[in-house]
Motif scaffolding. Sequence first.
Motif, mmCIF file in Angstrom:
data_model
loop_
_atom_site.group_PDB
_atom_site.id
_atom_site.type_symbol
_atom_site.label_atom_id
_atom_site.label_comp_id
_atom_site.label_asym_id
_atom_site.label_seq_id
_atom_site.Cartn_x
_atom_site.Cartn_y
_atom_site.Cartn_z
ATOM 1 N N LYS A 88 -2.355 5.561 7.390
ATOM 2 C CA LYS A 88 -1.264 6.279 8.053
ATOM 3 C C LYS A 88 -0.221 6.797 7.074
ATOM 4 O O LYS A 88 0.938 6.989 7.430
ATOM 5 C CB LYS A 88 -0.604 5.384 9.113
ATOM 6 N N SER A 89 -0.634 7.053 5.838
ATOM 7 C CA SER A 89 0.324 7.505 4.840
ATOM 8 C C SER A 89 -0.136 8.762 4.106
ATOM 9 O O SER A 89 0.363 9.071 3.035
ATOM 10 C CB SER A 89 0.604 6.393 3.822
ATOM 11 N N MET A 90 -1.082 9.512 4.698
ATOM 12 C CA MET A 90 -1.559 10.753 4.085
ATOM 13 C C MET A 90 -1.922 11.750 5.181
ATOM 14 O O MET A 90 -2.668 11.421 6.105
ATOM 15 C CB MET A 90 -2.782 10.482 3.205
ATOM 16 N N SER A 97 0.837 -1.189 0.000
ATOM 17 C CA SER A 97 0.000 0.000 0.000
ATOM 18 C C SER A 97 0.872 1.238 0.000
ATOM 19 O O SER A 97 2.095 1.169 -0.070
ATOM 20 C CB SER A 97 -0.897 -0.002 1.243
ATOM 21 N N ASP A 98 0.214 2.402 0.109
ATOM 22 C CA ASP A 98 0.961 3.656 0.200
ATOM 23 C C ASP A 98 1.902 3.653 1.400
ATOM 24 O O ASP A 98 2.939 4.313 1.373
ATOM 25 C CB ASP A 98 -0.006 4.838 0.312
ATOM 26 N N TYR A 99 1.544 2.927 2.458
ATOM 27 C CA TYR A 99 2.422 2.876 3.626
ATOM 28 C C TYR A 99 3.803 2.353 3.222
ATOM 29 O O TYR A 99 4.830 2.931 3.586
ATOM 30 C CB TYR A 99 1.822 1.992 4.716
ATOM 31 N N ARG A 158 8.030 -7.894 -4.343
ATOM 32 C CA ARG A 158 9.137 -7.804 -5.290
ATOM 33 C C ARG A 158 8.973 -6.594 -6.224
ATOM 34 O O ARG A 158 9.939 -5.899 -6.537
ATOM 35 C CB ARG A 158 9.229 -9.085 -6.123
ATOM 36 N N LYS A 159 7.752 -6.352 -6.660
ATOM 37 C CA LYS A 159 7.497 -5.203 -7.536
ATOM 38 C C LYS A 159 7.808 -3.895 -6.813
ATOM 39 O O LYS A 159 8.383 -2.977 -7.387
ATOM 40 C CB LYS A 159 6.046 -5.218 -8.008
ATOM 41 N N LEU A 160 7.405 -3.811 -5.549
ATOM 42 C CA LEU A 160 7.721 -2.619 -4.758
ATOM 43 C C LEU A 160 9.228 -2.462 -4.614
ATOM 44 O O LEU A 160 9.765 -1.362 -4.791
ATOM 45 C CB LEU A 160 7.065 -2.722 -3.378
ATOM 46 N N MET A 161 9.914 -3.547 -4.296
ATOM 47 C CA MET A 161 11.372 -3.482 -4.135
ATOM 48 C C MET A 161 12.041 -3.042 -5.430
ATOM 49 O O MET A 161 12.977 -2.241 -5.425
ATOM 50 C CB MET A 161 11.898 -4.843 -3.676
#
Length: 810
Positions: A563-565, A278-280, A315-318
């Motif tokens: 918790k990311s905005m 997620s955005d987090y 993996r995509k995020l990394m």
Amino acid sequence: MNLLKTTFLSLVLFVSLHCLGNPHAVTAQAPGRVFIAGQDAVFGCTQKMPFTLLDWQLNPIQKATSDGEVLRFTALPPGYYILQPEDSESPGLTFTVVPDQSGKKRNHDSIFGMDVALSWLCIKGALKHDWHDGDSYKLTCDLMDKAGITYARDRLRWNTVNPQPGQYDYKQYLPNAKLLQQHGIKLSGMFHDTANHVGKLQKLPKNLVKLFEFTSEICRRFGDTAGNWEFWNEQDIHFAPEPVWDYVACLKAASLGFHDVNPQMPVLPGAVCQRRRSDYDVFMYRNDAAKYINAVNLHSYIPISDYEGHFGNMRKLMEAEGIVDLELWVTEFSTFIHGESEGPQDPVRPDLKEHSLDQEILMAEYYAKAMIHQWMLGIKRNFYFIFAPYQCINRKLNLSFMRRDGSTKAIYAACATLTNQLMWAKLIGEKTLQDNVKMFVFKQPDNSTTIVFWQVSTLETATKKVTLDKMPPVEIELKLPNGNYRLTDMMGKDTSLQVNNGIAKLEATRFPTYLTGNATIDIDKPATPQGKLVKYTPRDNEDLAIIIRADLNKDDFTIGRSKSMAELQSLTGRMSIEVWNLDKTPKSGSLVAQGGILQGLPATIDLPAMDCWRGDVIFQPTPAQDYIGELVIKGTFNGKESTRFTMPYRELNRLIESCKKIEIPTKNLENWKLFDSASTHSMTFDENENAIRFDYTWDDPQTDRWFYPKLKLPKDNLEKAKFLQFEVKSTQDLPENNYKVNLCSFSTDEEMPQRWRLKYQPPTANWEIRRLELTQENIDWNKVKILHIGGNPHGMKTQFYLRNVMIFYE
């Protein structure tokens, strides 16, 4: 009918150290009732009576009769056994025989970790047994040692070991780290609390210097007992209610402290645990978390059927964040697919239940398959949750390797087999034979090959509870060079296989089998590389010791999007900027902001050594068409740049003003339908509160307590809905008035189960507004008809109030 029940209906597993059909005791000298292969399995038994020994598939193996003192079974191969008195329906006693791994060098670089929570779950009184004079710490370490475990995750409490400034008392934590080391096991250390004297944001530490000093101290004191340190635990959920940028500021300080003492110590972030990224996760790394860690960390309580998507998303995020070459660790994994415990009473706590034999074998099958599937997907090290006795989620869900009487379960035998077979092996990849069979190829250090194969079962394809159904073996043929091979079953029993004509005829059951010999096997799919432990090297003009964070005024900002905005409630927002200098050199410089203006920011900032500068500013956002922006602050001190402080924000006041509002009629009771697990429930309209009121009580403390009343939604098209907003308050028969979780969810019709869940902050005893963003891409809003608003309370009696339920449209 379940597999094992078909062959032995009269066997009611387990487990009592007390008599199998007589008032005397049957005792085992072997700690945990774990014997080493090649040794006699000897029991004390004061009654002269015959016994039958059954293997884990309930086949009779041996018969023996106690002489009134000793009951002995000889030359038992590795396996999981049931000791059953003949002509008796009394419970059978289980025990384990494992391969002798005492002479084997441990591979601390292997995948084989275990979350044991040794210092918490094995404290005096938690287990009751006679081995080692009742020392459960030693017993548990002995058992992990015999199972070939190389790495163990333990926890400590900052507030316990450092209750006052400068005062340290390591109680059981440091001795247990040394005890693990004596057993050849490395510690994966972590903590997720803050000492009271340090001050807290909410749960995270407020003083970054004190955090730096604490991580330096524990890194120094634990020394080489620790193979790595994690900072915090599951910070993306309730363990750290603060926004993501606050967590990363603390992560930076903690990492600097660990690396100040040992620059080579692997430091991991706390594991994120949501199923999907997620955005987090994104903004952890937009705040430059990657520059302070050596590996990536994840928790996985998902079915095997979801593994590829789950780990693939990480993996995509990394890859997107430029850290795809780092190791990916799973410091907790398990499953709930076996369901709530269906076996007899816990041998120590009769208010709890243990696994049935079917469930034990199912968990053993799961462990072996899950480990290899994760290995195939490039997981470097994983830690099963959990080794010590523990009920997870509720008092009926048991995931443990051990029972509270110190004995071990079938999953333990499967683990010992896996480590014995594959401790030093390298996974090459997967070979495809047929759709319903899995086969994985490993290369051993002596250049021999081990193949692990099995028949695919519902355990790997289902997402909900499964049972241990009988599956006929599948005949397979595999081309192999002529010669002798060794077959090993899931619990460790070896048989020989002779190949004479270049073809091995094998039977694949649902349980993994290991085939080892001198052969070269082609693969169809290579294993995902496991990555490396990487330590970031700062650029010459970069200073990692400068950490920027911000305290947001609660009247001007709320926190959204997991918790990311930062949600700006007015045209501008007040905040206090902190710049921490975790270095022994004083520094001077300035800050630069992008994405908005920080009014009141001084042109020059002087930073004392190991201290903080703090200044109040007013944030004026840069207007954006979609009302969303990103505040990025960087500093330059003594000619070097700091890492980023990144805070996504939304001009919520402007967005709300642009929306159309529709109130959902909640006062009419006919629009509601109760939906809960309560013993009693009612709903009324409270005139004084101008709100709908729900009252719930539960009689059984072991009940999974939840309520999610259904509210009919208006027929308007919800396709352009942006927000759901409501006012809520709640009271319980608990001073804490706390909840496990609170959700809003949407259903397509009244009879369908809940779908599309959104979390919201738990209600308090006072009226408060909750606003949830409706941005789920997988929701077909045209089909949504029912809204659920509720929670899972800890209390046995709950009052829950709702009013002013509204939907905001574009």
